[in-house]
Design an enzyme around this catalytic site. Structure first.
Site, PDB file in Angstrom:
ATOM      1  N   HIS A   1       7.902  -6.132  -0.913  1.00 39.06           N
ATOM      2  CA  HIS A   1       6.916  -6.557   0.075  1.00 39.06           C
ATOM      3  C   HIS A   1       6.880  -8.080   0.159  1.00 39.06           C
ATOM      4  O   HIS A   1       6.929  -8.759  -0.873  1.00 39.06           O
ATOM      5  CB  HIS A   1       5.513  -6.069  -0.300  1.00 39.06           C
TER       6      HIS A   1
ATOM      7  N   TYR B   1      -0.685   0.146  -0.743  1.00 39.66           N
ATOM      8  CA  TYR B   1       0.098   1.206  -1.373  1.00 39.66           C
ATOM      9  C   TYR B   1      -0.521   1.625  -2.707  1.00 39.66           C
ATOM     10  O   TYR B   1      -0.467   2.780  -3.097  1.00 39.66           O
ATOM     11  CB  TYR B   1       1.532   0.713  -1.652  1.00 39.66           C
TER      12      TYR B   1
ATOM     13  N   HIS C   1       7.887   8.896   1.047  1.00 42.07           N
ATOM     14  CA  HIS C   1       6.996   7.735   0.933  1.00 42.07           C
ATOM     15  C   HIS C   1       5.823   8.017  -0.003  1.00 42.07           C
ATOM     16  O   HIS C   1       5.255   7.091  -0.575  1.00 42.07           O
ATOM     17  CB  HIS C   1       6.485   7.341   2.319  1.00 42.07           C
TER      18      HIS C   1
ATOM     19  N   ARG D   1      12.240   2.978  -0.526  1.00 44.23           N
ATOM     20  CA  ARG D   1      12.021   3.622   0.765  1.00 44.23           C
ATOM     21  C   ARG D   1      13.105   4.677   0.973  1.00 44.23           C
ATOM     22  O   ARG D   1      14.180   4.611   0.379  1.00 44.23           O
ATOM     23  CB  ARG D   1      12.095   2.599   1.898  1.00 44.23           C
TER      24      ARG D   1
ATOM     25  N   LYS E   1      13.664  -3.966   4.188  1.00 40.92           N
ATOM     26  CA  LYS E   1      13.266  -4.467   5.501  1.00 40.92           C
ATOM     27  C   LYS E   1      13.612  -5.945   5.634  1.00 40.92           C
ATOM     28  O   LYS E   1      13.569  -6.691   4.665  1.00 40.92           O
ATOM     29  CB  LYS E   1      11.760  -4.265   5.713  1.00 40.92           C
TER      30      LYS E   1
ATOM     31  N   ARG F   1       6.783   6.855  -3.257  1.00 42.20           N
ATOM     32  CA  ARG F   1       6.699   5.387  -3.302  1.00 42.20           C
ATOM     33  C   ARG F   1       5.255   4.958  -3.567  1.00 42.20           C
ATOM     34  O   ARG F   1       5.004   4.054  -4.368  1.00 42.20           O
ATOM     35  CB  ARG F   1       7.214   4.821  -1.970  1.00 42.20           C
TER      36      ARG F   1
END
Length: 329
Positions: free
Chosen positions: A302, A311, A276, A185, A209, A279
């Site tokens: 994730h 994605y 992104h 990210r 995250k 990514r």
């Protein structure tokens, strides 16, 4: 002029006197003796009730202990304070109608944005109920609005090469290769330092995250261009990517986005390209090249494979190939 405590005593005394035949002075004196133990603040009609702000602080403190990132906490704080400013009630008095009216006033926003705001409110009130601070969740019956699920547009191999060839500086090329090879990210690449790169294992650790740490990997091409960029540096800044002009400092997230945008313009790509996008490209090309979904999920950081599937978009060629290879005739 009466202070808040005196006004409260006066109001209570006259209220009691309307119900019962009492000696007003005796009641006021008795209430005064009780009220000295308390600090009383009067809430003006135009002010929001402080109770809701206090509950927001409690909620954010709890979420901080759960490991939510500072950026996420700031976002939650902003959204909840906007809600509190609008509602002006105690948390226990907030109703489903209050939340509906609040969200209805946001009709100028995208449904996805309204959905995010409702999600934060659901988390907040759900936590208050779970902690037995309030008994009823005003958001429980409210459904998150449906939004159109658009698959992210990854670059093709040809477009990726166009992006590489359009780089005008060694720093720009380092941007492209690092973002693509690691699948990181923007916030994760932004936070990298020079001494955090292990050139022997061709890897580094990033904080994603939920404050989760994971290991990501570089390609030979990415390391080559990164070393080439670092050799041009004469500054003593510890950041992996720095500004081109003095005083040298860590390049901002917006600065990185701007550079990627400029490279895409130079490449003549019609589609919007962001950090992104690289990514998405990382995940899509890995999947199309035969990588396991679980491995891609770990590399992207994730917690759910459903997120990874959004994605990674399989190409028509890859679908056709898989059909021919695995269909039982």
């Amino acid at each position: 002029m009466e202070n808040a405590a005196e006004k409260l005593i006066t109001d209570m005394t006259y209220f009691i006197s309307e119900l019962l035949p009492v000696n007003i002075e005796q009641v006021k004196n008795k209430l005064s003796a009780i009220m000295v133990k308390y600090h009383v603040t009067q809430i003006e009609d135009e002010e929001a009730h402080p109770d809701l702000y206090e509950k927001i602080k409690l909620y954010l403190s709890a979420k901080k202990l759960e490991g939510l990132s500072s950026a996420t906490l700031k976002g939650y704080e902003l959204e909840l304070n906007i809600f509190a400013n609008k509602i002006r009630k105690k948390a226990v008095d907030v109703t489903s109608a209050d939340v509906r009216i609040y969200l209805a006033d946001l009709e100028h926003l995208k449904m996805s944005t309204i959905g995010q705001k409702l999600s934060i409110l659901k988390s907040f009130f759900g936590w208050l109920v779970g902690e037995e601070v309030i008994k009823r969740d005003p958001t429980m019956k409210l459904k998150t609005p449906k939004t159109e699920k658009r698959l992210p547009k990854a670059l093709t191999i040809e477009e990726l090469e166009m992006l590489r060839e359009a780089c005008n500086t060694v720093r720009q090329r380092a941007f492209i290769e690092i973002l693509y090879a690691t699948g990181c990210r923007l916030s994760e690449v932004y936070a990298l330092n020079k001494d955090s790169i292990n050139f022997q294992t061709m890897s580094t650790n990033v904080i994603g995250k939920g404050n989760k740490e994971r290991e990501v990997y570089f390609s030979w091409k990415a390391l080559y261009h990164l070393k080439k960029y670092l050799k041009t540096r004469t500054d003593d800044c510890g950041a992996l990517i720095v500004t081109e002009r003095k005083p040298y400092r860590r390049l901002s997230k917006r600065g990185i986005q701007y550079e990627i945008n400029q490279i895409a313009k130079s490449a003549g790509l019609e589609k919007r390209v962001s950090p992104h996008t690289l990514r998405h490209t990382f995940a899509t090309l890995l999947l199309n090249n035969g990588a396991e979904l679980v491995a891609i999920q770990e590399l992207l950081g994730h917690s759910s494979s459903d997120t990874t599937l959004r994605y990674a978009r399989i190409t028509e060629e890859r679908k056709r190939e898989q059909h021919k290879k695995y269909l039982v005739q």
